[in-house]
Design an enzyme around this catalytic site. Structure first.
Site, PDB file in Angstrom:
ATOM      1  N   ASP A 221      -2.162   4.224  -0.472  1.00  0.00           N
ATOM      2  CA  ASP A 221      -1.379   4.438   0.747  1.00  0.00           C
ATOM      3  C   ASP A 221       0.095   4.671   0.480  1.00  0.00           C
ATOM      4  O   ASP A 221       0.819   5.171   1.335  1.00  0.00           O
ATOM      5  CB  ASP A 221      -1.465   3.180   1.629  1.00  0.00           C
ATOM      6  CG  ASP A 221      -2.706   3.165   2.480  1.00  0.00           C
ATOM      7  OD1 ASP A 221      -3.091   4.227   2.963  1.00  0.00           O
ATOM      8  OD2 ASP A 221      -3.284   2.079   2.651  1.00  0.00           O
TER       9      ASP A 221
HETATM   10  C1  BGC Z   1       0.596  -1.585   1.475  1.00  0.00           C
HETATM   11  C2  BGC Z   1      -0.753  -1.031   1.217  1.00  0.00           C
HETATM   12  C3  BGC Z   1      -1.517  -0.955   2.484  1.00  0.00           C
HETATM   13  C4  BGC Z   1      -0.721  -0.226   3.545  1.00  0.00           C
HETATM   14  C5  BGC Z   1      -1.438  -0.300   4.846  1.00  0.00           C
HETATM   15  C6  BGC Z   1       1.280  -0.771   2.524  1.00  0.00           C
HETATM   16  O1  BGC Z   1       2.533  -1.304   2.782  1.00  0.00           O
HETATM   17  O2  BGC Z   1       1.329  -1.594   0.294  1.00  0.00           O
HETATM   18  O3  BGC Z   1      -1.429  -1.830   0.278  1.00  0.00           O
HETATM   19  O4  BGC Z   1      -2.688  -0.237   2.268  1.00  0.00           O
HETATM   20  O5  BGC Z   1       0.545  -0.779   3.703  1.00  0.00           O
HETATM   21  O6  BGC Z   1      -0.852   0.467   5.828  1.00  0.00           O
HETATM   22  C1  NOJ Z   2      -5.036  -1.513   1.146  1.00  0.00           C
HETATM   23  C2  NOJ Z   2      -5.624  -0.598   2.145  1.00  0.00           C
HETATM   24  O1  NOJ Z   2      -6.419  -1.332   3.058  1.00  0.00           O
HETATM   25  C3  NOJ Z   2      -6.471   0.454   1.476  1.00  0.00           C
HETATM   26  O2  NOJ Z   2      -6.956   1.347   2.436  1.00  0.00           O
HETATM   27  C4  NOJ Z   2      -5.705   1.160   0.411  1.00  0.00           C
HETATM   28  O3  NOJ Z   2      -6.571   2.048  -0.237  1.00  0.00           O
HETATM   29  C5  NOJ Z   2      -5.094   0.196  -0.572  1.00  0.00           C
HETATM   30  N1  NOJ Z   2      -4.333  -0.794   0.109  1.00  0.00           N
HETATM   31  C6  NOJ Z   2      -4.213   0.892  -1.606  1.00  0.00           C
HETATM   32  O4  NOJ Z   2      -3.052   1.388  -1.063  1.00  0.00           O
END
Ligand code: BGC
Ligand code: NOJ
Length: 811
Positions: free
Chosen positions: A483
């Protein structure tokens, strides 16, 4: 250091001190009614949706931590204590919390009084039942008072935490006998309310928070308890609560038992206008009638245990390694159920008002859940696919109650479409049910534009084919699985702040990770096409997969490992050419598990690079070297301090990808080494470092660059649960469902020994014995079914056959 121990026979983790490094929680509920409960009785309950229908209030990030919960206070003379220690925190003579599968049990004692509280959500009901047993272990009669306490949330937890100007005037309650009704907003919407009740005559009650706690006081020093009497307060606005007072006399050696029920009642829509805002209590009383005696509670508890026993018998292993057995047979599967139910909505790190169901998250959760309850997986696939758009892209998240896509977040994560193929393929391989593929499924929940699910998958597939960049690799869009890799947030004005998920979906940045996914799930799509008799489409799909494969080898290979991406300027990300972030884990794991580079000898190189550059004693880091400064062209990934989260943390979710990749090239020792590093049962001994629950996976462990290297965060709701279960059950132990039957091809470390498995697959029960006389890591010498030899690794599925006795000889 440990703060408890595993009790495998009872499928429990036994916490022996309330002072765990962080709250260690459990989940109650399997279907619609859920509670989070910590080892000190903190937590909250909700019905279906943690944002929209929250029953009780919880304050995230509060101090002291984890203070709101459902509390029982015991007043014994001047001593006031709680069976879960919080919130009064009186030193206890003994304390134990057993988190079991769908229940938690507290047993504590103080001054010769023992309290035992069993809490669970019964099957197919919308309530939480708590049975309190009090025993007088002294030689004298004891006169005690017990006070219960819950604080109501005014249903919409988001609004509840913000809209005080209104909410301080909406609260309404009603008290009838021992039942407290929470009816805030009932006069307007008229269909649901909550109850809190006890199956005994009460000496008093409170429903005004301030009356019970006292002004300027907290749950740790409730005035009513100190004074020994509730005030029979009736809330009108402000903060309604529910507290019962029980006065109890216990003879020496005597035990008395009480049943508390916290319930959610929903009256059908058609009754809505009959009631004129007066609550119809029939359903509430019927619910209370179901749990009025200890025998009722015990029966409901036995049903819950039976349910889980059956579910967990669908995949079991018996090896010489008790840590593997306990994770596979109990905790990993349990966590898969919880992630399936919650997606990323409600945990101690997810507020329940932020993210609901994730498109990619829920599709991946299915991979570890589908064997447990295929029918629920089927329903989920349809729900998810219904949020897809006609061009194959999808809402990134949707709300559990309404099942509608979340338009605040929108779409544009270009890996999303392929995960739908992954989840559907897993379901069809597991069940053989191809009827799902012809089910009509809407786009964006609009029934007027429905097409068969198979057509949704085609659009998923084509979305990637139609969105490629200059290197013929898939466009990344706003981000892919990672993300935080926001490569299209143009730095037209470098140095200026920009929105992470900015409006400019760039046409150029490309993802090698999505390319790897395309190879894997493109082939799975082709297999589904074949199953449906569409060989032309299968052929077209395989051609596209081959083109992508070549593109990866041409521009996605960096010499020693796979490149991660190309940014909006077509500069490499995750390459030796980069100043920081030279190697990322995702494409190494996913490309190799998709088979990319195996025959060319690149797979081994990529995985050796992972070992050399990304490995630590606590797991494999997501990238190295960590970004030491913010890179505007990369986005959120570089916003974290080095070692945390996506900036070089140990992201547990993609550790199993690398472990699976190692099994693909047959290196069982290394696959297992990776498995062990993040596996809860293996790191229980360092709970003071790891800090989160030692029975479930966390999303992230701080990497080597971090100050708190080895410390975990975001326990419970993570794709790690599903992927580690897939890894250990399908690749390491090697039992993989295919369309034509169960494939058995373990890849184990040397010295793992022989093992036995049971697997329910479609209507067949498989009893599998794996022997490994030559102590090899991978390879099958022979397989017999009911004594007869089978060619290859796949045991052909025979419709209607109920048992398969399988002997697998490795070698
Ligand atoms: C986090 C990710 C997460 C995302 C969700 C980010 O700030 O680092 O791990 O998947 O937010 O929107
Ligand atoms: C958590 C999110 O829920 C998932 O969708 C994502 O792939 C990982 N973080 C990595 O960013």
């Amino acid at each position: 250091m440990k703060f408890g121990y595993f009790d495998d026979a009872n499928r429990e983790y036994v916490i022996t001190t309330p002072k765990t490094p962080l709250p260690w929680i459990n989940y109650l509920g399997c279907n619609d009614f859920f509670s989070l409960i910590s080892n000190t009785c903190g937590g909250y309950s909700f019905y279906k949706d943690a944002k929209l229908l929250r029953l009780t209030r919880y304050r995230y990030n509060d101090v002291p931590m984890d203070i709101n919960g459902k509390y029982l206070y015991i007043k014994d003379g001047d001593t006031i204590w709680n069976p879960g220690w919080e919130p009064v925190k009186t030193d206890l003579d003994s304390y134990e919390c057993r988190h079991g599968i769908g229940y938690s049990r507290f047993t504590s004692s103080k001054n010769d009084v023992q309290a035992s509280v069993l809490t669970f959500v019964p099957m197919n009901d919308t309530c939480e039942v708590s049975q309190l047993k009090l025993t007088n272990n002294s030689s004298e009669e004891k006169t005690l008072s017990v006070f219960s306490y819950v604080e109501w949330c005014l249903w919409n937890a988001d609004d509840d935490s913000r809209n005080f100007q209104r909410n301080y005037s909406t609260g309404e309650v009603e008290v009838v006998g021992s039942t407290i009704f929470h009816k805030t907003e009932y006069r307007e919407r008229r269909n649901h309310y909550a109850i809190y009740s006890v199956n005994a005559e009460i000496a008093g009650f409170d429903t005004i928070r301030e009356a019970f706690l006292g002004s300027y006081r907290g749950a740790y020093e409730p005035e009513a308890v100190e004074k020994g009497a509730c005030t029979n307060s009736m809330a009108s606005g402000w903060q309604p609560i529910a507290s019962h007072q029980l006065n109890i006399t216990l003879a020496p050696g005597e035990t008395k038992s009480y049943v508390f029920v916290l319930g959610y009642i929903e009256n059908p829509e058609e009754e809505k206008w009959e009631s004129y805002g007066v609550i119809n209590k029939t359903r509430a009383y019927a619910m209370l009638d179901r749990y009025k005696t200890d025998a009722d509670v015990e029966k409901a508890f036995a049903e819950l245990n039976d349910y889980w026993k059956k579910l967990l018998s669908k995949y079991t292993v018996k090896s010489s390694n008790d840590k593997v057995d306990r994770m596979v047979n109990i905790w990993n599967q349990y966590q898969c159920m919880v992630t399936f139910n919650m997606s990323r909505s409600a945990s101690y790190y997810e507020s329940g008002i932020g993210r609901g169901m994730g498109f990619r998250d829920s599709c991946q959760d299915l991979l570890g859940f589908v064997h447990l309850i295929p029918d629920r997986a089927r329903e989920r696939i349809i729900d998810i696919a219904s949020t897809q758009f006609q061009d194959g892209s999808a809402y990134h998240q949707y709300q559990p109650l309404t099942k509608k896509g979340n338009s605040d977040i929108g779409s544009g994560f270009n890996d999303d479409p392929l995960w739908l193929i992954a989840g559907t393929s897993a379901y069809v391989r597991e069940t053989g049910d191809t009827t799902i593929l012809t089910d009509m499924v809407p786009f964006d929940n609009d029934e007027s534009v429905a097409t068969p699910l198979m057509d949704h998958l085609k659009r998923s597939f084509d979305y990637i084919v139609n969105h490629k960049g200059p290197h013929k690799l898939p466009l990344i869009g706003r981000a892919d699985w990672n993300d935080c890799l926001n490569l299209n947030c143009f730095s037209e004005h470098p140095g200026e702040s920009f929105q992470t998920f900015g409006p400019s979906e760039g046409p150029v940045a490309e993802s090698v990770f999505i390319a790897g996914m395309f190879v894997k799930y493109g082939e799975e799509y082709a297999q589904l096409c074949e199953l449906m008799g569409d060989t032309a489409e299968a052929e077209r799909a395989r051609k596209e997969v081959a083109i992508m494969y070549d593109a990866i080898l041409k521009d996605g290979w960096d010499g020693e490992w796979f490149v991660r991406a190309y940014d909006a300027y077509s500069h490499k990300v995750g390459s030796k050419e980069c100043e920081e972030g030279q190697i990322y884990i995702e494409p190494q794991g996913f490309c190799v598990l998709a088979g990319v580079g195996v025959k060319e000898g690149l797979a081994e190189k990529a995985l050796n690079s992972v070992k050399e550059k990304l490995d630590t004693k606590y797991g494999v880091m997501i990238l190295q070297p960590a970004y030491t400064r913010y890179h505007v062209e990369l986005g959120e990934v570089s916003s974290y301090p080095p070692g945390y989260k996506e900036n070089a943390g140990i992201f547990c979710h993609n550790n199993p990808w690398v472990s699976i990749a190692e099994t693909v090239i047959g290196r069982g020792d290394r696959a297992f080494e990776i498995y062990k590093k993040t596996c809860p049962a293996y790191i229980e001994d360092i709970s003071e470092v790891h800090r989160t629950e030692p029975y479930v996976y966390s999303q992230m462990v701080a990497g080597a660059d971090a100050k708190f290297f080895g410390e975990a965060k975001n326990s419970w709701l993570t794709g790690t649960a599903a992927w580690t279960f897939v890894n250990v059950s399908q690749y390491i132990l090697g039992v993989y469902p295919t369309h034509t039957g169960l494939s058995i091809n373990p890849c184990v470390p040397k010295g793992f020994g022989d093992f036995e498995l049971t697997r329910q697959f479609r209507e067949g029960s498989y009893n599998i014995k794996v022997v490994n006389p030559d102590n090899v890591e991978k390879g099958i010498k022979s397989i017999t079914v009911d004594g007869k030899p089978v060619e290859g690794c796949v045991i052909p599925y025979v419709k209607g056959k109920e048992t398969y006795d399988v002997v697998v000889t490795m070698g």
